[in-house]
Write an enzyme that holds these catalytic residues in place. Structure first.
Site, mmCIF file in Angstrom:
data_model
loop_
_atom_site.group_PDB
_atom_site.id
_atom_site.type_symbol
_atom_site.label_atom_id
_atom_site.label_comp_id
_atom_site.label_asym_id
_atom_site.label_seq_id
_atom_site.Cartn_x
_atom_site.Cartn_y
_atom_site.Cartn_z
ATOM 1 N N LYS A 89 -15.445 -11.552 -59.081
ATOM 2 C CA LYS A 89 -15.012 -11.515 -60.794
ATOM 3 C C LYS A 89 -16.370 -12.021 -61.762
ATOM 4 O O LYS A 89 -16.308 -11.781 -63.096
ATOM 5 C CB LYS A 89 -13.918 -12.659 -60.468
ATOM 6 C CG LYS A 89 -12.987 -12.543 -59.864
ATOM 7 C CD LYS A 89 -11.490 -13.268 -59.815
ATOM 8 C CE LYS A 89 -10.365 -13.075 -59.180
ATOM 9 N NZ LYS A 89 -9.075 -13.873 -59.585
ATOM 10 N N GLY A 152 -14.248 -17.766 -60.053
ATOM 11 C CA GLY A 152 -14.133 -16.171 -60.952
ATOM 12 C C GLY A 152 -12.466 -16.794 -60.980
ATOM 13 O O GLY A 152 -12.395 -17.060 -62.509
ATOM 14 N N ALA A 153 -12.101 -17.530 -60.288
ATOM 15 C CA ALA A 153 -9.980 -17.695 -60.962
ATOM 16 C C ALA A 153 -10.268 -18.923 -60.891
ATOM 17 O O ALA A 153 -9.528 -19.138 -61.907
ATOM 18 C CB ALA A 153 -9.572 -17.480 -58.872
#
Length: 301
Positions: A89, A152-153
């Site tokens: 991500k 990323g999350a």
């Protein structure tokens, strides 16, 4: 122009044919492609969404380091969009031509649109989590919230938690530099305290915490276990997990046993899938229908 997500881009397709992909490690069991395709079918679209799983490549040398090649192939083969997941991500950002303001602020991308103006990166993880939280846990206290993982999350969820009114966000990560960087950027954007912490601090932090959000892969089918000592959970804690395979992770089961409220990762999964569907097709998704389909899929043997 799609304005509901604050996204500065036009939908890629409003036609009857859409080709999408899901890129990452361990994505073959993901339900997102099935959710996208079923909603497309219900709306009369021929939408195909295929998993591109680095874990399934065996010894072929087709791993996350080939992300640039995957984007090139997808673009040349006529894909409309890619969903991007762990661990790509943030790594995907240098491979894009532009970022939507939301994704730029978060510093992570989970959706790439192939447009006439190039590759556009967006983030529907942050809107998906916010949508889910408001539906499931909107009345809980948000004084001190502990977030596990700053990847990323985690970047997307941290931004959502600040929009949701967390008074103090404590970001716990094994990588102290990553935790510190995310805490600093979130604090600067939202003007409220976000602080980094070490996993060694969790026992003390949980004594005064209201809620816990697991943004790590721990608990997934291919990363089993729990992210911390579950005896530290208390009935006053609400717990959200972004993992949904399995739907009820060890962390969530322990939280329920302790008497706390929980939110499983399926709510965020449906929320981000719905937002991505809107972006790619230009059509409004039927959110209740997508939730019903998710429940059918997760219950299937």
């Amino acid at each position: 122009m799609i304005r509901s997500l604050g996204l500065a881009t036009e939908p890629v397709h409003a036609s009857t044919g859409v080709l999408m992909g899901l890129v990452g490690e361990g994505v073959l069991p993901s339900l997102t492609p099935l959710l996208q395709m079923e909603e497309g079918r219900a709306q009369g679209l021929n939408l195909v969404d295929r998993a591109i799983d680095f874990d399934a490549s065996g010894s072929s040398g087709f791993g996350a380091e080939k992300l640039a090649d995957v984007l090139d192939w997808a673009e040349r083969l006529g894909f409309s969009a890619l969903n991007i997941t762990y661990p790509c991500k943030q790594a995907v950002i240098p491979l894009l031509d532009s970022l939507d303001p939301v994704a730029a602020a978060v510093g992570a991308v989970n959706t790439v649109l192939f447009t006439a103006d190039g590759r556009v990166g967006l983030n529907t993880d942050t809107t998906g989590f916010e949508r889910a939280f408001r539906a499931e846990l909107d009345d809980v206290r948000r004084g001190r919230v502990i977030q596990l993982a700053a990847g990323g999350a985690g970047a997307a969820v941290a931004d959502a938690l600040m929009r949701l009114g967390a008074e103090e966000l404590v970001i716990v990560d094994l990588d102290s530099d990553r935790a510190r960087s995310l805490a600093k950027s979130v604090s600067e954007r939202h003007g409220r305290a976000a602080v980094p912490a070490s996993p060694d601090d969790l026992a003390d932090l949980l004594r005064t915490a209201d809620g816990i959000v697991n943004c790590s892969p721990i608990g997934m089918h291919n990363h089993p276990g729990a992210p911390f000592d579950l005896t530290l959970l208390h009935a006053r804690h609400w717990v959200a997990d972004i993992v949904y395979r399995p739907l009820y992770t060890e962390l969530l089961r322990a939280a329920v046993a302790a008497g706390g409220r929980t939110m499983h990762g399926g709510h965020m999964a449906v929320g981000q899938a719905a937002d991505t569907f809107h972006l790619v097709t230009g059509r409004a998704p039927d959110l209740p229908r997508m939730h019903r389909h998710f429940e059918e899929l997760i219950a299937a043997p």
